[in-house]
Design an enzyme around this catalytic site. Structure first.
Site, mmCIF file in Angstrom:
data_model
loop_
_atom_site.group_PDB
_atom_site.id
_atom_site.type_symbol
_atom_site.label_atom_id
_atom_site.label_comp_id
_atom_site.label_asym_id
_atom_site.label_seq_id
_atom_site.Cartn_x
_atom_site.Cartn_y
_atom_site.Cartn_z
ATOM 1 N N SER A 10 17.684 21.714 90.564
ATOM 2 C CA SER A 10 16.653 22.737 90.595
ATOM 3 C C SER A 10 15.264 22.121 90.779
ATOM 4 C CB SER A 10 16.712 23.580 89.319
ATOM 5 O OG SER A 10 16.855 22.750 88.197
ATOM 6 N N GLN A 145 28.643 16.145 74.109
ATOM 7 C CA GLN A 145 29.917 16.279 73.388
ATOM 8 C C GLN A 145 30.638 17.580 73.739
ATOM 9 O OE1 GLN A 145 29.956 15.534 69.141
ATOM 10 N NE2 GLN A 145 31.566 17.056 68.796
ATOM 11 N N ALA A 222 11.673 18.271 68.336
ATOM 12 C CA ALA A 222 11.070 19.184 69.303
ATOM 13 C C ALA A 222 12.105 19.468 70.386
ATOM 14 C CB ALA A 222 9.817 18.574 69.924
ATOM 15 N N ASP A 229 18.249 15.599 82.783
ATOM 16 C CA ASP A 229 18.109 15.262 84.207
ATOM 17 C C ASP A 229 17.521 13.861 84.370
ATOM 18 O OD1 ASP A 229 18.868 17.980 84.668
ATOM 19 O OD2 ASP A 229 16.803 18.570 84.295
#
Length: 311
Positions: A10, A145, A222, A229
């Site tokens: 994307s 996982q 956070a 990516d």
């Protein structure tokens, strides 16, 4: 010899996710990157608003046809990430098969993005496409996982389970498997996240060897977008530089992540002000500012070798 990557992911106008997260770091490390944008959005979908366009399977094919007509469809690597459409994913499979015919030594790096923490965030009909068509083509696989459990049908509750699941994934095709995050307890306590990797190599004498490693990664409180990516892109780059040493490749990959995330959280907290939670805009990865760390990361995470076997 120049190295060329086809990255199908994307794209966002503002911020870092998908191709925006992968392209710059790969270029900094000397790779030529050809990107096909599977979507073009104003920003990632964690913001209050987002707008944009989605590339169809047919439009993907048209772009690829143009590359092929000019006879420049020779790639050393293919990188794919998030996709939420089965026909698009099927088209990606067709393209990869064709590119592997054109260059048998092509390496396909696949991040099988399907979900996290026990929930799928893509349509369920993508799972069989990933399991039966995509993973068998992959050379390097970077599931978390939950995604590894989905692909193998096996739950991971212990380190032994994780090792077995990685072996099952090897049997499906990929020679290198990295579980980018797990819920396994870290020996260093709950401020650390456990990642594991496994690599099958053929030694010069023709025998097979397997290296399995484990890493304890410091947690940051956070929500970051685009880190997966970046991880897949950096693993591509560092395994290229260390083709038979998963330990070195993973240490460098995770260390890059650490430096980028640290710089990002420090900046975000500063921008948000004392006692306030940073906004998605403030938490965009500080990618350009991390250029030196991407090129030459100080190693902050050591990988333990679980076991090396030859057979």
């Amino acid at each position: 010899m120049e190295c060329r990557v086809l990255s199908i992911q994307s794209h966002v106008v503002r911020g870092y996710v998908g191709n925006k997260s992968a392209t710059f770091p790969l270029q900094v490390l000397g790779f030529e990157v050809d990107s096909i944008n599977s979507v073009q959005f104003s920003n990632h979908t964690g913001y209050a608003h987002w707008k944009g366009q989605v590339l169809t399977a047919e439009e993907l094919n048209v772009l690829y046809e143009g590359i092929k007509l000019n006879k420049v469809n020779h790639y050393d690597y293919i990188l794919t990430g998030y996709s939420r459409d089965t026909s698009f994913l099927e088209m990606v499979v067709d393209i990869i098969q064709e590119l592997k015919k054109a260059n048998p030594s092509l390496v396909y790096v696949c991040d099988p993005v399907m979900g996290d923490h026990g929930a799928m965030y893509v349509p369920e009909d993508l799972l069989p496409v990933y399991r039966d068509r995509v993973v068998p083509l992959a050379d390097i696989l970077t599931p978390n996982q939950f995604e590894a459990e989905l692909l193998t049908g096996r739950k991971i509750t212990t380190e032994e389970d994780a090792v077995e699941v990685m072996d099952l994934l090897h049997q499906m095709g990929p020679e290198t498997v990295v579980l980018t995050s797990t819920d396994l307890p870290s020996k260093h306590g709950d401020q650390f996240l456990v990642a594991l990797g496994s690599q099958k190599t053929v030694k010069p004498d023709g025998t097979n060897a397997t290296q399995k490693i484990c890493m304890d990664i410091p947690k940051v409180d956070a929500v970051f977008v685009g880190t997966g990516d970046l991880f897949a892109a950096m693993l591509l780059a560092w395994t290229h530089h260390h083709p038979r040493d998963l330990k070195a490749a993973c240490e460098r990959t995770v260390s890059v992540m650490h430096h980028v995330i640290k710089r990002t959280i420090n900046y975000a907290n500063e921008m948000a002000g004392p006692g306030k939670r940073p906004s998605p805009a403030q938490l965009e990865l500080r990618m350009v500012q991390s250029k030196a760390d991407i090129e030459n990361p100080a190693i902050v995470v050591e990988a333990r070798v679980l076991h090396q076997s030859s057979h």
